[in-house]
Structures are given as C-alpha cells and as structure tokens.
Design a protein around this motif. Structure first.
Motif, short mmCIF file in Angstrom:
data_model
loop_
_atom_site.label_atom_id
_atom_site.label_comp_id
_atom_site.label_asym_id
_atom_site.label_seq_id
_atom_site.Cartn_x
_atom_site.Cartn_y
_atom_site.Cartn_z
N MET A 106 50.89 -33.57 35.18
CA MET A 106 52.65 -33.38 33.85
C MET A 106 53.44 -33.50 34.83
SD MET A 106 50.52 -32.62 31.62
CE MET A 106 49.37 -33.24 31.76
N TYR A 107 53.53 -33.20 36.02
CA TYR A 107 54.90 -33.63 36.53
C TYR A 107 54.95 -34.69 36.98
CZ TYR A 107 58.60 -32.89 39.67
OH TYR A 107 59.38 -32.70 40.75
N LEU A 108 54.07 -35.15 36.84
CA LEU A 108 54.45 -37.24 36.80
C LEU A 108 54.30 -37.89 35.84
CD1 LEU A 108 53.91 -39.59 39.20
CD2 LEU A 108 51.34 -39.37 38.24
N LEU A 109 54.08 -36.92 34.77
CA LEU A 109 53.83 -38.13 33.66
C LEU A 109 55.32 -37.38 32.86
CD1 LEU A 109 50.68 -37.14 32.00
CD2 LEU A 109 51.63 -39.93 33.04
N ILE A 110 55.90 -36.37 33.32
CA ILE A 110 57.26 -35.62 32.37
C ILE A 110 58.59 -36.13 33.25
CG2 ILE A 110 58.21 -33.50 31.13
CD1 ILE A 110 55.11 -32.51 31.07
N ASP A 111 58.12 -35.44 34.24
CA ASP A 111 59.41 -35.06 35.46
C ASP A 111 59.82 -36.26 36.15
OD1 ASP A 111 60.26 -32.87 34.68
OD2 ASP A 111 58.98 -31.61 35.96
N PHE A 112 58.76 -37.21 36.12
CA PHE A 112 58.83 -38.43 37.44
C PHE A 112 58.74 -39.74 36.76
CE2 PHE A 112 57.41 -41.19 41.00
CZ PHE A 112 58.48 -40.80 41.79
N LEU A 113 58.17 -40.14 35.76
CA LEU A 113 57.93 -41.18 35.11
C LEU A 113 58.80 -41.46 33.93
CD1 LEU A 113 54.23 -42.09 35.59
CD2 LEU A 113 56.24 -43.00 37.36
N HIS A 114 58.72 -39.91 33.07
CA HIS A 114 59.63 -39.95 31.94
C HIS A 114 58.58 -40.37 30.64
CE1 HIS A 114 63.09 -37.80 34.44
NE2 HIS A 114 63.17 -38.96 34.68
N LEU A 115 57.47 -40.01 30.91
CA LEU A 115 57.08 -40.80 29.65
C LEU A 115 56.48 -39.64 29.23
CD1 LEU A 115 54.06 -43.56 32.54
CD2 LEU A 115 56.02 -44.16 31.19
N TRP A 116 56.34 -38.73 29.07
CA TRP A 116 56.26 -37.65 27.99
C TRP A 116 57.28 -36.27 27.64
CZ3 TRP A 116 51.68 -34.00 29.15
CH2 TRP A 116 51.55 -32.99 27.63
N CYS A 117 57.40 -35.49 26.61
CA CYS A 117 58.56 -35.20 26.70
C CYS A 117 57.98 -33.28 27.30
CB CYS A 117 59.26 -35.31 25.72
SG CYS A 117 58.37 -35.17 24.78
N GLY A 118 56.73 -33.49 26.69
CA GLY A 118 55.62 -32.15 26.47
C GLY A 118 55.56 -31.55 25.17
N SER A 119 55.57 -32.77 24.38
CA SER A 119 55.36 -32.31 23.51
C SER A 119 54.19 -32.21 22.35
CB SER A 119 56.23 -33.00 22.50
OG SER A 119 55.99 -32.25 21.07
N PRO A 120 53.19 -31.67 21.71
CA PRO A 120 53.75 -30.26 21.39
C PRO A 120 53.92 -28.73 22.28
CG PRO A 120 51.37 -30.37 20.91
CD PRO A 120 51.69 -31.61 21.87
N PHE A 121 53.64 -29.16 22.79
CA PHE A 121 53.49 -27.71 23.93
C PHE A 121 54.27 -26.67 24.00
CE2 PHE A 121 49.79 -30.38 25.48
CZ PHE A 121 49.20 -30.19 25.35
N ASN A 122 55.67 -28.01 24.45
CA ASN A 122 57.12 -26.70 24.63
C ASN A 122 57.46 -25.97 23.27
OD1 ASN A 122 57.55 -29.01 23.00
ND2 ASN A 122 58.89 -30.06 24.47
N TRP A 166 46.73 -23.58 15.52
CA TRP A 166 48.20 -23.03 16.51
C TRP A 166 49.43 -23.51 17.38
CZ3 TRP A 166 49.03 -18.57 14.99
CH2 TRP A 166 47.79 -17.71 15.05
N LEU A 167 48.68 -24.20 17.69
CA LEU A 167 50.06 -26.00 18.09
C LEU A 167 50.41 -26.58 16.75
CD1 LEU A 167 48.38 -28.36 21.20
CD2 LEU A 167 49.95 -26.80 21.06
N LEU A 168 50.51 -26.80 15.76
CA LEU A 168 50.61 -27.45 14.30
C LEU A 168 51.51 -26.26 13.61
CD1 LEU A 168 48.12 -29.07 12.96
CD2 LEU A 168 49.17 -30.13 13.78
N VAL A 169 51.25 -24.42 14.14
CA VAL A 169 52.11 -23.52 13.58
C VAL A 169 53.00 -23.42 14.81
CG1 VAL A 169 52.57 -21.59 13.33
CG2 VAL A 169 49.94 -22.16 13.27
N GLY A 170 53.05 -23.97 16.04
CA GLY A 170 54.18 -23.45 16.50
C GLY A 170 54.91 -24.93 16.50
N LEU A 171 54.49 -25.80 16.45
CA LEU A 171 55.56 -26.72 15.67
C LEU A 171 55.93 -26.65 14.31
CD1 LEU A 171 52.53 -30.21 16.44
CD2 LEU A 171 55.66 -29.54 17.52
N TYR A 172 55.18 -26.55 13.57
CA TYR A 172 55.91 -25.57 11.88
C TYR A 172 57.21 -25.00 12.47
CZ TYR A 172 57.08 -24.03 7.91
OH TYR A 172 57.46 -23.79 6.04
N LEU A 173 56.92 -23.33 13.13
CA LEU A 173 57.58 -23.01 13.73
C LEU A 173 59.11 -23.84 14.46
CD1 LEU A 173 55.17 -19.72 14.75
CD2 LEU A 173 56.80 -20.17 12.26
#
Length: 182
Positions: A106-122, A166-173
């Motif tokens: 996740m550190y590689l994909l999100i912070d290092f390569l910037h390929l993913w923003c972390g959604s929907p988990f954020n 529950w991820l969909l509920v989190g996205l909706y909220l």
C-alpha cells in the motif's frame, strides 16, 4: 475456561484452555509490538521512501521465515502449529508477515508511485465507529449474513459480500458528507 475449544481435535486434548491466559496475553502484546515496529519504520524512514519499503519487505520476510520454521511449513504440524484460537507464536509471525507485506504494498502504490488514492477504504475510515456499530447491529440480516454451507469458501464469500456492502455504506456517507463522531 472453554470446555470445548475448536483446537481440541488438532491437539487431541481433553483439557479446557483459557484463551486469555498469560500465554495468550504475551502473544497479543507481540502482535501489538509488531504494529508499533511497522509504524515506527514508516515514521522514522518517511524521508526515504525506498528505505521504508525495503524495511517493511525485510520485516515481512524475516517474520514469515520465523513463522514457517516454528510450524515447519505446515498448518497442524511443527513445533508450534498455526492456531488462531490459541494465538500461537507461529500464527502471530505469519500474520505479521502478511501485514508488513500489505503495508509495504500500500505504501508503494499510494505514497511512492501515486497509482492509487486509497479509495474506498479512506471513505470507510472517515466513519469507522458508525460502520463498526452498524455491522454489529445488523450482522444477522441479509446481505451481511445468510444461511450457507460451513465451508471456508462459502464463509469467505459471505464475509466478502458483507465487507463490500459496508464499504458502499462508507462511500455513500462520505458522498453525503455525513460523519458520525463521539
């Protein structure tokens, strides 16, 4: 004390065990310490992203090797079999290895390569208490739970569907800008 623990067939024992005894507490402390080490690596090496990924990779390999040596590469064999119920040291090492690996990825994909923003988990992380309490309250209702065969595949599918809901509920909220806090 549990009179009929699920690890009974594995160890062929007639004795009950206390899963929250001193040995269980020590391995729980080791699990927490494993998370502290990972957090320390991320914070201390944040200026050198490559070093962070390297350190997490080394931690992943070392803890995996220790866990595999303890269980001799089998689930029910070895000096210390992998057992979640007893929270065995081999279980702690192998789950720590997978956690280090996933954190590094996740550190590689999100912070290092910037390929993913972390959604929907954020989005789910913005309402953790609501999602936790909600999952506890409606656990026994469809689509979070249904009658199914007691196999690993069926139970995994059920857990995956519930998590996605529950991820969909989190996205909706998050979309509606509704955040529940204490």
């Amino acid at each position: 004390m549990y009179q009929h623990p699920t690890c009974k067939p594995m160890y062929k024992t007639t004795l009950a065990h206390d899963p929250e005894g001193i040995l269980g507490s020590l391995t729980a402390v080791l699990t927490v310490y494993s998370g502290v080490v990972a957090g320390h690596m991320v914070v201390m090496l944040k200026s050198s992203r490559g070093s962070t990924i390297g350190a997490l990779s080394v931690l992943s390999v070392v803890t995996l090797v220790i866990g595999l040596i303890l269980c001799k590469g089998t689930i029910t064999g070895g000096w210390v079999p992998i057992n979640k119920n007893l929270w065995s040291i081999s279980f702690v090492m192998i789950t720590s290895a997978s956690a280090y690996f996933l954190l590094g990825l996740m550190y590689l994909l999100i912070d290092f390569l910037h390929l993913w923003c972390g959604s929907p988990f954020n989005s789910a992380g913005k309402n953790p208490l609501f999602l936790y309490v909600g999952s506890y309250i409606v656990y026994s209702y469809f689509p979070f739970n249904w009658q199914t065969a007691q196999t690993h595949a069926a139970l995994m599918l059920q857990s995956l569907v519930g998590t996605i809901c529950w991820l969909l509920v989190g996205l909706y909220l998050d979309y509606k800008k509704k955040y529940f806090k204490i």
